[in-house]
Design an enzyme around this catalytic site. Sequence first.
Site, PDB file in Angstrom:
ATOM      1  N   ASP A   1      16.602 -13.645  -3.421  1.00  0.00           N
ATOM      2  CA  ASP A   1      15.529 -14.027  -4.357  1.00  0.00           C
ATOM      3  C   ASP A   1      15.339 -15.536  -4.402  1.00  0.00           C
ATOM      4  O   ASP A   1      14.224 -16.025  -4.606  1.00  0.00           O
ATOM      5  CB  ASP A   1      15.826 -13.471  -5.741  1.00  0.00           C
ATOM      6  CG  ASP A   1      15.547 -11.984  -5.733  1.00  0.00           C
ATOM      7  OD1 ASP A   1      16.449 -11.224  -5.380  1.00  0.00           O
ATOM      8  OD2 ASP A   1      14.391 -11.600  -6.025  1.00  0.00           O
TER       9      ASP A   1
ATOM     10  N   ASN B   1      20.729 -13.018  -5.378  1.00  0.00           N
ATOM     11  CA  ASN B   1      20.130 -11.736  -5.002  1.00  0.00           C
ATOM     12  C   ASN B   1      20.539 -10.711  -6.055  1.00  0.00           C
ATOM     13  O   ASN B   1      21.254 -11.043  -7.010  1.00  0.00           O
ATOM     14  CB  ASN B   1      20.587 -11.321  -3.590  1.00  0.00           C
ATOM     15  CG  ASN B   1      19.793 -10.141  -3.058  1.00  0.00           C
ATOM     16  OD1 ASN B   1      18.560 -10.125  -3.136  1.00  0.00           O
ATOM     17  ND2 ASN B   1      20.464  -9.134  -2.542  1.00  0.00           N
ATOM     18  N   LYS B   2      20.088  -9.500  -5.876  1.00  0.00           N
ATOM     19  CA  LYS B   2      20.317  -8.438  -6.859  1.00  0.00           C
ATOM     20  C   LYS B   2      21.770  -8.367  -7.306  1.00  0.00           C
ATOM     21  O   LYS B   2      22.675  -8.497  -6.477  1.00  0.00           O
ATOM     22  CB  LYS B   2      19.880  -7.100  -6.232  1.00  0.00           C
ATOM     23  CG  LYS B   2      20.023  -5.874  -7.082  1.00  0.00           C
ATOM     24  CD  LYS B   2      19.396  -6.002  -8.449  1.00  0.00           C
ATOM     25  CE  LYS B   2      17.931  -6.394  -8.424  1.00  0.00           C
ATOM     26  NZ  LYS B   2      17.414  -6.844  -9.744  1.00  0.00           N
TER      27      LYS B   2
ATOM     28  N   ARG C   1       7.924  -5.404  -7.158  1.00  0.00           N
ATOM     29  CA  ARG C   1       9.139  -6.210  -7.305  1.00  0.00           C
ATOM     30  C   ARG C   1       9.619  -6.566  -5.896  1.00  0.00           C
ATOM     31  O   ARG C   1       9.147  -6.033  -4.894  1.00  0.00           O
ATOM     32  CB  ARG C   1      10.209  -5.548  -8.163  1.00  0.00           C
ATOM     33  CG  ARG C   1      10.314  -4.067  -8.187  1.00  0.00           C
ATOM     34  CD  ARG C   1      10.784  -3.408  -6.909  1.00  0.00           C
ATOM     35  NE  ARG C   1      11.986  -3.998  -6.378  1.00  0.00           N
ATOM     36  CZ  ARG C   1      12.300  -4.047  -5.101  1.00  0.00           C
ATOM     37  NH1 ARG C   1      11.497  -3.514  -4.187  1.00  0.00           N
ATOM     38  NH2 ARG C   1      13.397  -4.616  -4.681  1.00  0.00           N
ATOM     39  N   GLY C   2      10.603  -7.498  -5.857  1.00  0.00           N
ATOM     40  CA  GLY C   2      11.057  -8.008  -4.563  1.00  0.00           C
ATOM     41  C   GLY C   2      10.386  -9.351  -4.332  1.00  0.00           C
ATOM     42  O   GLY C   2       9.181  -9.509  -4.578  1.00  0.00           O
ATOM     43  N   ALA C   3      11.187 -10.326  -3.859  1.00  0.00           N
ATOM     44  CA  ALA C   3      10.719 -11.722  -3.850  1.00  0.00           C
ATOM     45  C   ALA C   3       9.401 -11.950  -3.086  1.00  0.00           C
ATOM     46  O   ALA C   3       8.413 -12.426  -3.673  1.00  0.00           O
ATOM     47  CB  ALA C   3      11.843 -12.616  -3.344  1.00  0.00           C
TER      48      ALA C   3
ATOM     49  N   GLN D   1      17.240   0.555  -7.127  1.00  0.00           N
ATOM     50  CA  GLN D   1      16.278   0.264  -6.049  1.00  0.00           C
ATOM     51  C   GLN D   1      16.737   0.839  -4.705  1.00  0.00           C
ATOM     52  O   GLN D   1      15.921   1.164  -3.851  1.00  0.00           O
ATOM     53  CB  GLN D   1      16.082  -1.254  -5.892  1.00  0.00           C
ATOM     54  CG  GLN D   1      15.313  -1.911  -7.017  1.00  0.00           C
ATOM     55  CD  GLN D   1      16.220  -2.465  -8.085  1.00  0.00           C
ATOM     56  OE1 GLN D   1      17.328  -1.968  -8.294  1.00  0.00           O
ATOM     57  NE2 GLN D   1      15.783  -3.499  -8.775  1.00  0.00           N
TER      58      GLN D   1
ATOM     59  N   ARG E   1       8.415 -13.520 -13.891  1.00  0.00           N
ATOM     60  CA  ARG E   1       9.846 -13.312 -13.593  1.00  0.00           C
ATOM     61  C   ARG E   1      10.433 -14.655 -13.154  1.00  0.00           C
ATOM     62  O   ARG E   1       9.780 -15.391 -12.411  1.00  0.00           O
ATOM     63  CB  ARG E   1      10.048 -12.236 -12.518  1.00  0.00           C
ATOM     64  CG  ARG E   1       9.694 -10.840 -13.028  1.00  0.00           C
ATOM     65  CD  ARG E   1      10.193  -9.756 -12.107  1.00  0.00           C
ATOM     66  NE  ARG E   1      11.621  -9.535 -12.221  1.00  0.00           N
ATOM     67  CZ  ARG E   1      12.300  -8.734 -11.390  1.00  0.00           C
ATOM     68  NH1 ARG E   1      11.684  -8.104 -10.409  1.00  0.00           N
ATOM     69  NH2 ARG E   1      13.596  -8.566 -11.549  1.00  0.00           N
TER      70      ARG E   1
HETATM   71  O1  MRU Z   1      14.745  -7.035  -9.454  1.00  0.00           O
HETATM   72  P1  MRU Z   1      14.112  -6.848  -8.108  1.00  0.00           P
HETATM   73  O2  MRU Z   1      14.016  -5.406  -7.711  1.00  0.00           O
HETATM   74  O3  MRU Z   1      12.824  -7.594  -7.967  1.00  0.00           O
HETATM   75  O4  MRU Z   1      15.159  -7.519  -7.124  1.00  0.00           O
HETATM   76  C1  MRU Z   1      14.868  -7.565  -5.766  1.00  0.00           C
HETATM   77  C2  MRU Z   1      15.984  -8.046  -4.948  1.00  0.00           C
HETATM   78  O5  MRU Z   1      17.012  -8.472  -5.435  1.00  0.00           O
HETATM   79  C3  MRU Z   1      15.762  -8.082  -3.486  1.00  0.00           C
HETATM   80  O6  MRU Z   1      16.951  -7.849  -2.800  1.00  0.00           O
HETATM   81  C4  MRU Z   1      15.219  -9.471  -3.131  1.00  0.00           C
HETATM   82  O7  MRU Z   1      14.033  -9.714  -3.820  1.00  0.00           O
HETATM   83  C5  MRU Z   1      14.992  -9.629  -1.712  1.00  0.00           C
HETATM   84  S1  MRU Z   1      13.575  -8.728  -1.270  1.00  0.00           S
HETATM   85  C6  MRU Z   1      12.968  -8.908   0.151  1.00  0.00           C
END
Ligand code: MRU
Length: 364
Positions: free
Chosen positions: A240, A250-251, A51-53, A199, A94
């Site tokens: 994201d 973002n999250k 996970r993470g962009a 996270q 996603r």
């Molecule tokens: O749902 P996730 O864990 O994939 O969400 C990730 C985030 O919101 C991160 O902050 C975002 O992807 C930036 S990562 C470098």
Amino acid sequence: MLINNINYRTVWMQDASVYLINQRVLPHEFEIYQSKTFIDTANAIKTMIVRGAPAIGATGAYGLAQAASAFEGENFDNFNEYVNKAFNVLNSARPTANDLSYGLNFVKSKMFIENSITNSKMRAFELARQYADWSAELCRQIGVYGNNLIQNNQNILTHCNAGALACVDYGTALSPIRIAHYKKKNIFVYVDETRPRNQGTSLTAWELAQEKINHSIIADNAAGYYMKTGKIDFAIVGADRIAMNGDVANKIGTYEKAVLAKENNIPFYVAAPLSTFDINSITGDDIPIEERSDEEILYISGLDENNKIKKVRIAPQQSSGKNPAFDVTPAKYMTGIITEKGVIKPNREEIERFVKNSTSFINN
Ligand code: MRU
């Protein structure tokens, strides 16, 4: 990233398998997940093994190369159609992170050559590897620019995990923190736990502990308290998807942290590569927000008394939950966006100048 003194990336590919650090079992177990098919790779994105962009961007790129390599047949049109179907499966794993479609488009737009299936398969693999290398390097550059903004003896707040685990390597928000630490700056990181998936607790804190960077995990609800009592000097998060007016998805919870930072005169930075900017999102209202299962709200998992990972229900049996995975922070709450090309002001003119004129990888 260094894990138990061994250098790892979050994702890599070998012999048509995609390998991922399994983020579902951290911080309790360190496990490498082997995905043998592109369907498994799409599921790994969906179920947040990765996970993470930027990390899912590179995983998508590898997944498409993996799909191409599995094609059996001689007809180039059929190959093309097969790759397009795989693209759609991976791209729909996603919805919010822009990097997923960016990584997939990078491979798909350049992989078909000379009407040769064999050459196209090899090219797809080479492109995915190039994309992952490039993505890691951009994050390193973000760290170099971001480090210039961090002063010695600062306390820094971060939300979610925007570390090496969320990228191919280095991280976005954690990259400047890593580099400040390597430069021997004395820093302390306040890590939001980041309910519901935690996270912050399970990934960011784990990464910081691996690097021996001073930190504490705080309840999401405590960030305002620490800001108001002068304990936080600087806030930095990942992204994201970023709209062309500077609104940032973002999250979930990022928005309220940004509003609180502005109220308390604390600089609030977003760190993201240019691949996170979406030229089709005019404002944040155009960004699709993923709604995840309410199981993530109603249950929590951790180690039981036998050191086994266990999921337990924390809500009444009769209750349901609501679970948007991301929110959108309006541009006016951000001090700047740290990219691989430098720090951008969060406004349309500056973003267009950087994004549209950048010789970004996909256009090379
Ligand atoms: O749902 P996730 O864990 O994939 O969400 C990730 C985030 O919101 C991160 O902050 C975002 O992807 C930036 S990562 C470098």
